[in-house]
Write a protein that holds these residues in place. Structure first.
Motif, PDB file in Angstrom:
ATOM      1  N   VAL A  48      -7.392  43.698  40.592  1.00  0.00           N
ATOM      2  CA  VAL A  48      -6.089  43.177  40.187  1.00  0.00           C
ATOM      3  C   VAL A  48      -5.110  44.336  40.120  1.00  0.00           C
ATOM      4  CG1 VAL A  48      -4.783  42.046  38.340  1.00  0.00           C
ATOM      5  CG2 VAL A  48      -7.099  41.263  38.896  1.00  0.00           C
ATOM      6  N   LYS A  49      -4.045  44.275  40.933  1.00  0.00           N
ATOM      7  CA  LYS A  49      -3.030  45.321  40.949  1.00  0.00           C
ATOM      8  C   LYS A  49      -1.719  44.754  40.430  1.00  0.00           C
ATOM      9  CE  LYS A  49      -0.629  48.625  43.829  1.00  0.00           C
ATOM     10  NZ  LYS A  49      -0.524  49.236  45.152  1.00  0.00           N
ATOM     11  N   ILE A  50      -1.150  45.431  39.427  1.00  0.00           N
ATOM     12  CA  ILE A  50       0.150  45.068  38.887  1.00  0.00           C
ATOM     13  C   ILE A  50       1.075  46.233  39.220  1.00  0.00           C
ATOM     14  CG2 ILE A  50       1.457  44.454  36.830  1.00  0.00           C
ATOM     15  CD1 ILE A  50      -1.215  43.451  35.633  1.00  0.00           C
ATOM     16  N   SER A  51       1.947  45.999  40.167  1.00  0.00           N
ATOM     17  CA  SER A  51       2.823  47.049  40.678  1.00  0.00           C
ATOM     18  C   SER A  51       3.622  47.691  39.546  1.00  0.00           C
ATOM     19  CB  SER A  51       3.776  46.448  41.718  1.00  0.00           C
ATOM     20  OG  SER A  51       4.592  47.444  42.263  1.00  0.00           O
ATOM     21  N   GLY A  52       3.632  49.018  39.520  1.00  0.00           N
ATOM     22  CA  GLY A  52       4.365  49.750  38.493  1.00  0.00           C
ATOM     23  C   GLY A  52       3.609  49.871  37.188  1.00  0.00           C
ATOM     24  N   PHE A  53       2.449  49.243  37.085  1.00  0.00           N
ATOM     25  CA  PHE A  53       1.659  49.295  35.855  1.00  0.00           C
ATOM     26  C   PHE A  53       0.309  49.947  36.121  1.00  0.00           C
ATOM     27  CE2 PHE A  53      -1.269  47.332  32.738  1.00  0.00           C
ATOM     28  CZ  PHE A  53      -0.701  47.816  31.580  1.00  0.00           C
ATOM     29  N   GLY A  54      -0.490  49.346  37.020  1.00  0.00           N
ATOM     30  CA  GLY A  54      -1.791  49.916  37.341  1.00  0.00           C
ATOM     31  C   GLY A  54      -2.687  48.916  38.018  1.00  0.00           C
ATOM     32  N   ARG A  86      -6.899  52.003  36.448  1.00  0.00           N
ATOM     33  CA  ARG A  86      -6.218  53.199  36.940  1.00  0.00           C
ATOM     34  C   ARG A  86      -4.718  52.964  36.794  1.00  0.00           C
ATOM     35  NH1 ARG A  86      -8.332  55.202  42.368  1.00  0.00           N
ATOM     36  NH2 ARG A  86      -7.819  53.078  42.864  1.00  0.00           N
ATOM     37  N   ALA A  87      -4.077  53.758  35.964  1.00  0.00           N
ATOM     38  CA  ALA A  87      -2.644  53.605  35.706  1.00  0.00           C
ATOM     39  C   ALA A  87      -1.839  54.047  36.930  1.00  0.00           C
ATOM     40  CB  ALA A  87      -2.239  54.444  34.498  1.00  0.00           C
ATOM     41  N   SER A  88      -0.718  53.365  37.164  1.00  0.00           N
ATOM     42  CA  SER A  88       0.169  53.754  38.261  1.00  0.00           C
ATOM     43  C   SER A  88       0.876  55.057  37.894  1.00  0.00           C
ATOM     44  CB  SER A  88       1.203  52.663  38.527  1.00  0.00           C
ATOM     45  OG  SER A  88       2.163  52.639  37.492  1.00  0.00           O
ATOM     46  N   GLN A  89       1.399  55.720  38.901  1.00  0.00           N
ATOM     47  CA  GLN A  89       2.124  56.963  38.644  1.00  0.00           C
ATOM     48  C   GLN A  89       3.350  56.701  37.767  1.00  0.00           C
ATOM     49  OE1 GLN A  89       0.892  60.021  39.539  1.00  0.00           O
ATOM     50  NE2 GLN A  89       2.456  60.676  38.081  1.00  0.00           N
ATOM     51  N   MET A  90       3.993  55.546  37.976  1.00  0.00           N
ATOM     52  CA  MET A  90       5.167  55.188  37.180  1.00  0.00           C
ATOM     53  C   MET A  90       4.798  55.071  35.700  1.00  0.00           C
ATOM     54  SD  MET A  90       7.638  51.829  37.518  1.00  0.00           S
ATOM     55  CE  MET A  90       7.845  52.072  39.260  1.00  0.00           C
ATOM     56  N   LEU A  91       3.683  54.438  35.401  1.00  0.00           N
ATOM     57  CA  LEU A  91       3.235  54.305  34.014  1.00  0.00           C
ATOM     58  C   LEU A  91       2.876  55.667  33.433  1.00  0.00           C
ATOM     59  CD1 LEU A  91       2.477  52.556  31.585  1.00  0.00           C
ATOM     60  CD2 LEU A  91       0.234  52.209  32.636  1.00  0.00           C
ATOM     61  N   LYS A  92       2.181  56.487  34.210  1.00  0.00           N
ATOM     62  CA  LYS A  92       1.824  57.832  33.741  1.00  0.00           C
ATOM     63  C   LYS A  92       3.072  58.643  33.412  1.00  0.00           C
ATOM     64  CE  LYS A  92      -2.440  58.197  36.429  1.00  0.00           C
ATOM     65  NZ  LYS A  92      -3.089  58.915  37.536  1.00  0.00           N
ATOM     66  N   ASP A  93       4.087  58.555  34.274  1.00  0.00           N
ATOM     67  CA  ASP A  93       5.329  59.291  34.043  1.00  0.00           C
ATOM     68  C   ASP A  93       6.040  58.814  32.773  1.00  0.00           C
ATOM     69  OD1 ASP A  93       4.835  60.688  36.362  1.00  0.00           O
ATOM     70  OD2 ASP A  93       6.249  59.534  37.593  1.00  0.00           O
ATOM     71  N   ARG A  94       6.057  57.501  32.552  1.00  0.00           N
ATOM     72  CA  ARG A  94       6.724  56.968  31.341  1.00  0.00           C
ATOM     73  C   ARG A  94       5.982  57.370  30.072  1.00  0.00           C
ATOM     74  NH1 ARG A  94       9.266  51.186  31.562  1.00  0.00           N
ATOM     75  NH2 ARG A  94      10.081  52.057  29.644  1.00  0.00           N
ATOM     76  N   ILE A  95       4.654  57.383  30.135  1.00  0.00           N
ATOM     77  CA  ILE A  95       3.870  57.777  28.960  1.00  0.00           C
ATOM     78  C   ILE A  95       4.063  59.255  28.673  1.00  0.00           C
ATOM     79  CG2 ILE A  95       1.515  58.085  28.093  1.00  0.00           C
ATOM     80  CD1 ILE A  95       0.826  55.441  29.533  1.00  0.00           C
ATOM     81  N   ALA A  96       4.070  60.078  29.715  1.00  0.00           N
ATOM     82  CA  ALA A  96       4.235  61.516  29.555  1.00  0.00           C
ATOM     83  C   ALA A  96       5.621  61.842  28.989  1.00  0.00           C
ATOM     84  CB  ALA A  96       4.025  62.235  30.882  1.00  0.00           C
ATOM     85  N   GLY A  97       6.627  61.030  29.341  1.00  0.00           N
ATOM     86  CA  GLY A  97       7.980  61.267  28.869  1.00  0.00           C
ATOM     87  C   GLY A  97       8.257  60.723  27.489  1.00  0.00           C
ATOM     88  N   ALA A  98       7.333  59.925  26.964  1.00  0.00           N
ATOM     89  CA  ALA A  98       7.553  59.284  25.665  1.00  0.00           C
ATOM     90  C   ALA A  98       7.345  60.248  24.515  1.00  0.00           C
ATOM     91  CB  ALA A  98       6.609  58.085  25.487  1.00  0.00           C
TER      92      ALA A  98
END
Length: 98
Positions: A48-54, A86-98
């Motif tokens: 199951v792939k959720i675009s922008g999430f993972g 597996r988290a998407s790069q977008m999710l990883k970037d948002r978590i790292a910036g939080a």
């Protein structure tokens, strides 16, 4: 130590209710429907792939030898299917910036 909160189905439904204006029952039904669709796909062997999430990935692990940490005795670990995320790069970037 940081407090760990859990996002629940009810909170997801409440967010849908507030943002989309659906009734609470319709919102909860939507959340349940989405989750049920994901469970069905995973149980049918689909990822199951959720675009922008993972991506929720199924992986088959073969039999291997393990060790009881208490006694040190080797024991066989049976083959099984595991679910990974597996988290998407977008999710990883948002978590790292939080």
């Amino acid at each position: 130590m940081q407090s760990v909160d859990t996002l629940t189905r009810a909170e997801l439904a409440d967010a849908i209710h507030r943002q989309l204006g659906l009734s609470r029952a319709e919102s909860l039904s939507m959340v349940e429907s989405i989750l049920q669709h994901m469970v069905t796909a995973l149980s049918d062997g689909e990822n199951v792939k959720i675009s922008g999430f993972g991506t929720f990935l199924l992986r088959d692990k073969g039999e291997r030898m393990g060790r009881n940490p208490k006694t040190g005795v080797e024991v066989p670990i049976t083959p099984r299917r595991v679910l990974t995320f597996r988290a998407s790069q977008m999710l990883k970037d948002r978590i790292a910036g939080a």
